[in-house]
Design an enzyme around this catalytic site. Structure first.
Site, PDB file in Angstrom:
ATOM      1  N   CYS A   2      43.728 -10.269  -8.203  1.00  0.00           N
ATOM      2  CA  CYS A   2      44.440 -10.056  -6.940  1.00  0.00           C
ATOM      3  C   CYS A   2      44.817 -11.363  -6.256  1.00  0.00           C
ATOM      4  O   CYS A   2      44.134 -12.374  -6.383  1.00  0.00           O
ATOM      5  CB  CYS A   2      43.561  -9.269  -5.990  1.00  0.00           C
ATOM      6  SG  CYS A   2      42.945  -7.758  -6.692  1.00  0.00           S
ATOM      7  N   ARG A  27      48.453 -15.039 -12.024  1.00  0.00           N
ATOM      8  CA  ARG A  27      47.047 -14.651 -12.025  1.00  0.00           C
ATOM      9  C   ARG A  27      46.838 -13.269 -12.644  1.00  0.00           C
ATOM     10  O   ARG A  27      45.699 -12.897 -12.934  1.00  0.00           O
ATOM     11  CB  ARG A  27      46.508 -14.649 -10.588  1.00  0.00           C
ATOM     12  CG  ARG A  27      46.495 -16.028  -9.965  1.00  0.00           C
ATOM     13  CD  ARG A  27      46.331 -15.919  -8.476  1.00  0.00           C
ATOM     14  NE  ARG A  27      45.126 -15.222  -8.100  1.00  0.00           N
ATOM     15  CZ  ARG A  27      43.943 -15.791  -7.967  1.00  0.00           C
ATOM     16  NH1 ARG A  27      43.810 -17.075  -8.156  1.00  0.00           N
ATOM     17  NH2 ARG A  27      42.896 -15.086  -7.613  1.00  0.00           N
ATOM     18  N   TRP A  75      45.099  -6.276  -8.894  1.00  0.00           N
ATOM     19  CA  TRP A  75      44.633  -6.076 -10.266  1.00  0.00           C
ATOM     20  C   TRP A  75      43.544  -5.018 -10.156  1.00  0.00           C
ATOM     21  O   TRP A  75      42.484  -5.261  -9.576  1.00  0.00           O
ATOM     22  CB  TRP A  75      44.079  -7.383 -10.804  1.00  0.00           C
ATOM     23  CG  TRP A  75      43.754  -7.359 -12.265  1.00  0.00           C
ATOM     24  CD1 TRP A  75      44.624  -7.395 -13.300  1.00  0.00           C
ATOM     25  CD2 TRP A  75      42.445  -7.336 -12.843  1.00  0.00           C
ATOM     26  NE1 TRP A  75      43.942  -7.397 -14.488  1.00  0.00           N
ATOM     27  CE2 TRP A  75      42.606  -7.354 -14.244  1.00  0.00           C
ATOM     28  CE3 TRP A  75      41.158  -7.297 -12.315  1.00  0.00           C
ATOM     29  CZ2 TRP A  75      41.536  -7.324 -15.118  1.00  0.00           C
ATOM     30  CZ3 TRP A  75      40.088  -7.267 -13.184  1.00  0.00           C
ATOM     31  CH2 TRP A  75      40.282  -7.283 -14.577  1.00  0.00           C
ATOM     32  N   ASN A  99      40.863  -9.124  -1.381  1.00  0.00           N
ATOM     33  CA  ASN A  99      40.464  -9.512  -2.744  1.00  0.00           C
ATOM     34  C   ASN A  99      38.949  -9.415  -2.827  1.00  0.00           C
ATOM     35  O   ASN A  99      38.274  -9.772  -1.864  1.00  0.00           O
ATOM     36  CB  ASN A  99      40.839 -10.966  -3.039  1.00  0.00           C
ATOM     37  CG  ASN A  99      42.323 -11.144  -3.277  1.00  0.00           C
ATOM     38  OD1 ASN A  99      43.068 -10.172  -3.300  1.00  0.00           O
ATOM     39  ND2 ASN A  99      42.733 -12.379  -3.441  1.00  0.00           N
ATOM     40  N   GLY A 100      38.431  -9.021  -3.966  1.00  0.00           N
ATOM     41  CA  GLY A 100      36.978  -8.945  -4.115  1.00  0.00           C
ATOM     42  C   GLY A 100      36.526  -7.507  -4.258  1.00  0.00           C
ATOM     43  O   GLY A 100      37.319  -6.626  -4.626  1.00  0.00           O
ATOM     44  N   GLU A 480      37.999 -18.774 -30.429  1.00  0.00           N
ATOM     45  CA  GLU A 480      39.135 -18.964 -29.530  1.00  0.00           C
ATOM     46  C   GLU A 480      40.430 -18.465 -30.179  1.00  0.00           C
ATOM     47  O   GLU A 480      41.260 -17.838 -29.518  1.00  0.00           O
ATOM     48  CB  GLU A 480      39.218 -20.449 -29.135  1.00  0.00           C
ATOM     49  CG  GLU A 480      40.386 -20.834 -28.252  1.00  0.00           C
ATOM     50  CD  GLU A 480      40.465 -20.085 -26.924  1.00  0.00           C
ATOM     51  OE1 GLU A 480      39.509 -19.379 -26.559  1.00  0.00           O
ATOM     52  OE2 GLU A 480      41.515 -20.175 -26.258  1.00  0.00           O
ATOM     53  N   LYS A 484      42.722 -15.580 -28.604  1.00  0.00           N
ATOM     54  CA  LYS A 484      44.154 -15.747 -28.304  1.00  0.00           C
ATOM     55  C   LYS A 484      44.943 -14.582 -28.882  1.00  0.00           C
ATOM     56  O   LYS A 484      45.798 -14.011 -28.232  1.00  0.00           O
ATOM     57  CB  LYS A 484      44.711 -17.055 -28.887  1.00  0.00           C
ATOM     58  CG  LYS A 484      44.370 -18.346 -28.173  1.00  0.00           C
ATOM     59  CD  LYS A 484      44.954 -18.500 -26.807  1.00  0.00           C
ATOM     60  CE  LYS A 484      44.141 -17.902 -25.750  1.00  0.00           C
ATOM     61  NZ  LYS A 484      43.015 -18.318 -25.143  1.00  0.00           N
ATOM     62  N   GLU A 487      44.214 -11.255 -27.043  1.00  0.00           N
ATOM     63  CA  GLU A 487      44.746 -11.224 -25.679  1.00  0.00           C
ATOM     64  C   GLU A 487      46.222 -10.873 -25.633  1.00  0.00           C
ATOM     65  O   GLU A 487      46.654 -10.112 -24.768  1.00  0.00           O
ATOM     66  CB  GLU A 487      44.561 -12.605 -25.012  1.00  0.00           C
ATOM     67  CG  GLU A 487      43.155 -12.892 -24.565  1.00  0.00           C
ATOM     68  CD  GLU A 487      43.012 -14.281 -23.948  1.00  0.00           C
ATOM     69  OE1 GLU A 487      42.303 -14.407 -22.937  1.00  0.00           O
ATOM     70  OE2 GLU A 487      43.590 -15.250 -24.469  1.00  0.00           O
ATOM     71  N   HIS A 503      26.484 -11.464 -44.114  1.00  0.00           N
ATOM     72  CA  HIS A 503      25.434 -10.692 -43.437  1.00  0.00           C
ATOM     73  C   HIS A 503      25.996  -9.466 -42.706  1.00  0.00           C
ATOM     74  O   HIS A 503      25.486  -9.070 -41.669  1.00  0.00           O
ATOM     75  CB  HIS A 503      24.683 -11.594 -42.464  1.00  0.00           C
ATOM     76  CG  HIS A 503      24.045 -12.763 -43.143  1.00  0.00           C
ATOM     77  ND1 HIS A 503      23.017 -12.621 -44.051  1.00  0.00           N
ATOM     78  CD2 HIS A 503      24.329 -14.088 -43.116  1.00  0.00           C
ATOM     79  CE1 HIS A 503      22.677 -13.808 -44.522  1.00  0.00           C
ATOM     80  NE2 HIS A 503      23.457 -14.720 -43.970  1.00  0.00           N
ATOM     81  N   LYS A 599      44.648 -13.800 -14.883  1.00  0.00           N
ATOM     82  CA  LYS A 599      44.466 -15.233 -15.096  1.00  0.00           C
ATOM     83  C   LYS A 599      43.169 -15.715 -14.472  1.00  0.00           C
ATOM     84  O   LYS A 599      42.477 -16.559 -15.016  1.00  0.00           O
ATOM     85  CB  LYS A 599      45.664 -15.971 -14.492  1.00  0.00           C
ATOM     86  CG  LYS A 599      45.641 -17.469 -14.685  1.00  0.00           C
ATOM     87  CD  LYS A 599      45.996 -17.836 -16.107  1.00  0.00           C
ATOM     88  CE  LYS A 599      45.774 -19.304 -16.410  1.00  0.00           C
ATOM     89  NZ  LYS A 599      45.596 -19.533 -17.833  1.00  0.00           N
TER      90      LYS A 599
HETATM   91  C1  G6P Z   1      40.089 -14.767 -17.551  1.00  0.00           C
HETATM   92  C2  G6P Z   1      41.288 -15.398 -18.245  1.00  0.00           C
HETATM   93  C3  G6P Z   1      40.814 -16.237 -19.425  1.00  0.00           C
HETATM   94  C4  G6P Z   1      39.809 -17.260 -18.952  1.00  0.00           C
HETATM   95  C5  G6P Z   1      38.626 -16.610 -18.224  1.00  0.00           C
HETATM   96  C6  G6P Z   1      37.755 -17.653 -17.546  1.00  0.00           C
HETATM   97  O1  G6P Z   1      39.519 -13.803 -18.356  1.00  0.00           O
HETATM   98  O2  G6P Z   1      42.195 -14.394 -18.698  1.00  0.00           O
HETATM   99  O3  G6P Z   1      41.926 -16.901 -20.003  1.00  0.00           O
HETATM  100  O4  G6P Z   1      39.343 -17.978 -20.049  1.00  0.00           O
HETATM  101  O5  G6P Z   1      39.118 -15.756 -17.194  1.00  0.00           O
HETATM  102  O6  G6P Z   1      38.512 -18.290 -16.559  1.00  0.00           O
HETATM  103  P1  G6P Z   1      38.193 -19.709 -15.963  1.00  0.00           P
HETATM  104  O7  G6P Z   1      39.251 -19.921 -14.902  1.00  0.00           O
HETATM  105  O8  G6P Z   1      36.823 -19.632 -15.369  1.00  0.00           O
HETATM  106  O9  G6P Z   1      38.285 -20.699 -17.054  1.00  0.00           O
END
Ligand code: G6P
Length: 604
Positions: A2, A27, A75, A99-100, A480, A484, A487, A503, A599
């Site tokens: 948000c 975001r 969000w 927000n929150g 990672e 990616k 996501e 395993h 984000k």
């Molecule tokens: C969200 C984003 C990720 C990010 C994670 C941690 O899930 O979509 O891309 O890695 O938050 O965010 P930060 O700002 O703490 O790195």
């Protein structure tokens, strides 16, 4: 996640709110809305989906002269992303954005419902406006009613509220979610949940502290702390450099950010490496004194950077290092000893779980350090020390350049500590410094590789899943790479240590299982190769990434021959980012704003 904007002034309020919300788009959100109070009348618009939908709805709505307005990108947490659940939420004559999470919303809602209040949404937020109006009727002055309401809320919040009973005022409260007020020479007042919407609009900003609440009018900014004591705003100059990323010819921000990595990594290294040593002038000189252990804590991509760092700290600095996922660490009653340096890693500096672990560490009396991309973010302000990663604004929800700069900072930091503790010979530190200098050139996107990945991507749009595998630091890189792909392509992908395949996971091997194998020449090559051979023998489709040709691979993505495994790490990182990007583009997905993701995750 948000986002909030607010405005008091004489300009075109609607445009200012919509422009502000656009700056928060990156975001992640699933609905948006605004409420404007002008000449005693409220106008309220909400729309599900992207901001263009809200723009369309408000196209015949105009504002001029004095008005107060609040806006929000939502969000979804409590209740689906519908128009009714979008903010601002209405009471009888007031609107609120939030927000929150209001943790005690269910109890408050029950009491209000028993008193006959009708709720329109499924959100936790709506209780705020009804509780305020209940208190207003007791009767209390609007500000007293607002202060009482804030005292009755539990949880995390950044709140703006406007009410007809005080039509030139915006009430605000902040606890656990960021909120800023900005001013300019034209006597306008702006609110936002991060700097970005205010750049270009405001000259100076004040960052509210947890527990702050108050009101803003054209004449006054009144701030009270959690004990109700009035305090003066502490204005800081706001940067005028908008850095407002434009796509500059790239198809998506993510693509642009992958290509930018060379430049931002050069920035990350700037002033921090000389021929013989690593310098972090921003760190207190005694930060590592007496430190026996390093604990790294983060979420998502930042967690993968932390995991990479754990190999480097133990290898270079010879310090015991452990890594924690923030959401787990919070509730598992961890033992925290005072000789531990607690390091949080966050691109945004606002991730709720990570921020909370930082607070826990501070309360336990540990030294704290944050590795972060956003100056003045909550974590940067809270930690004892901060290293900024200098990646610039990252707009793509899937993090790329932020990750690259985090790993570069950790590599430097591990050598910095090694220098202090003399845990590596000087010559080795110097050798690695020359390697660090090569990182910006190493991550330059090679046109031929990008072309190959564009073509190759069409072969990887189906199947029942992907394994990304690697050893040592290539294991976090595999995690990672899988993240990616997940996501932005919504395909099932998992990262594994290559040695773990036998395993359990190898049971899934068949031609429809795609294995992306990271085979660095300078790190356990033979061992990793045999793990891949085991998968190939069971008919998994293998796509190998390596500088060394590999005949068991169905597809082979060559990287340049590097002097060291860390340079191979950075080259392979770019390959994995581009692979995810091209698969996602072929699938027709919104690469920059993937479904269900945000984000900056400012709720736990
Ligand atoms: C969200 C984003 C990720 C990010 C994670 C941690 O899930 O979509 O891309 O890695 O938050 O965010 P930060 O700002 O703490 O790195």
């Amino acid at each position: 996640m948000c986002g909030i904007v607010g405005y008091i002034g004489n300009k075109n309020t609607k445009e200012i709110l919509l422009e502000g919300l656009k700056e928060l788009e990156y975001r992640g959100y699933d609905s948006a809305g605004i409420a404007v109070l002008q000449n005693g009348t409220f106008s309220n618009y909400k729309a599900v989906g992207k901001l263009v939908n809200l723009e369309e709805k408000t196209k015949d709505f105009t504002t001029k002269d004095f008005a107060v307005g609040i806006g929000h990108t939502r969000w979804a947490t409590h209740g689906k992303p519908t128009e009714l659940n979008a903010h601002p939420h209405l009471g009888e004559s007031s609107y609120v954005v939030h927000n929150g999470i209001i943790e005690n919303y269910a109890e408050l809602k029950k009491e209000l419902t028993q008193k006959g209040v009708v709720f329109l949404s499924q959100t936790d937020t709506e209780v705020i406006v009804h509780q305020f109006e209940k208190n207003l009727k007791t009767p209390l002055e609007p500000f007293e009613a607002f202060a009482k309401t804030i005292g009755e809320l539990q949880g995390a919040y950044a709140i703006l509220l406007v009410t007809k009973s005080q039509p030139e005022t915006i009430y605000f409260a902040k606890h656990g979610s960021p909120m800023i007020v900005g001013i300019n020479a034209e006597n306008e007042k702006y609110f936002a949940s991060s700097d970005t919407p205010l750049i270009g609009q405001c000259s100076d900003v004040h960052y509210f502290e947890d527990g702050d609440y108050g009101y803003v009018t054209p004449k006054e900014i009144a701030i009270f702390d959690k004990s109700g004591i009035k305090k003066q705003p502490l204005f800081k100059k706001l940067s005028t450099n908008k850095l407002s990323a434009q796509k500059e010819g790239y198809r998506f921000f993510m693509e642009k950010e992958i290509y930018e990595q060379s430049v931002v990594l050069a920035d990350t290294l700037m002033g921090r490496i000389s021929d013989k040593e690593i310098r972090f002038d921003e760190l207190p000189h005694d930060l590592f004194e007496g430190v026996q252990e390093i604990k790294l804590c983060a979420c998502g991509t930042s967690y993968h950077a932390a995991l990479t760092a754990s190999y480097l700290f133990e290898r270079h600095a010879k310090i015991k290092t452990s890594v924690e996922i923030a959401s787990e660490f919070r509730y598992r009653e961890p033992i925290m000893s005072k000789d531990t340096l607690f390091v949080v890693i966050s691109q945004s500096g606002e991730t709720a779980d990570t921020l909370e672990t930082l607070k826990m560490a501070k309360e336990a009396g540990l030294k704290t350090l944050v590795i972060c991309n956003v100056d003045n973010s909550s974590m940067v302000r809270l930690a004892d020390a901060a290293i900024l990663t200098r990646a610039g604004i990252e707009k793509g929800v899937a993090s790329t350049k932020a990750f690259a700069t985090q790993v570069a900072v950790f590599w430097m930091l591990s050598l910095y500590v090694a220098g202090e503790r003399k845990s590596l010979p000087k010559e080795e530190i110097e050798r690695q410094i020359t390697l660090l200098r090569e990182v910006p050139a190493t991550v330059k996107v090679d046109d031929a590789t990008h072309e190959q990945l564009k073509r190759l991507s069409k072969r990887y749009l189906h199947g029942h899943g992907f394994f990304f595998i690697g050893r040592d630091v290539f294991y976090p890189l595999a995690l990672e790479g899988a993240l990616k792909l997940k996501e932005i392509s919504y395909l099932h992908a998992e990262g594994y240590p290559s040695g773990e395949m036998k395993h359990g996971p190898i049971a899934l091997a068949d031609p429809e299982l795609f294995t992306i194998a990271l085979l660095p020449q300078h790190m356990l090559y033979e061992k990793a190769k045999s793990n891949v051979e085991e998968l190939s023998a069971r008919d998994s489709t293998i796509c190998a990434v390596s500088a060394v040709a590999f005949d068991k691979a169905d597809d082979f993505i060559p990287i340049g021959v590097c002097k060291d495994y860390m340079l191979e790490f950075f080259e392979m990182m770019v390959v994995l980012q581009l692979l995810a990007l091209e698969i996602s583009i072929r699938l027709g997905n919104d690469v920059d704003m993937p479904r269900n993701l945000a984000k900056s995750v400012t709720v736990e």
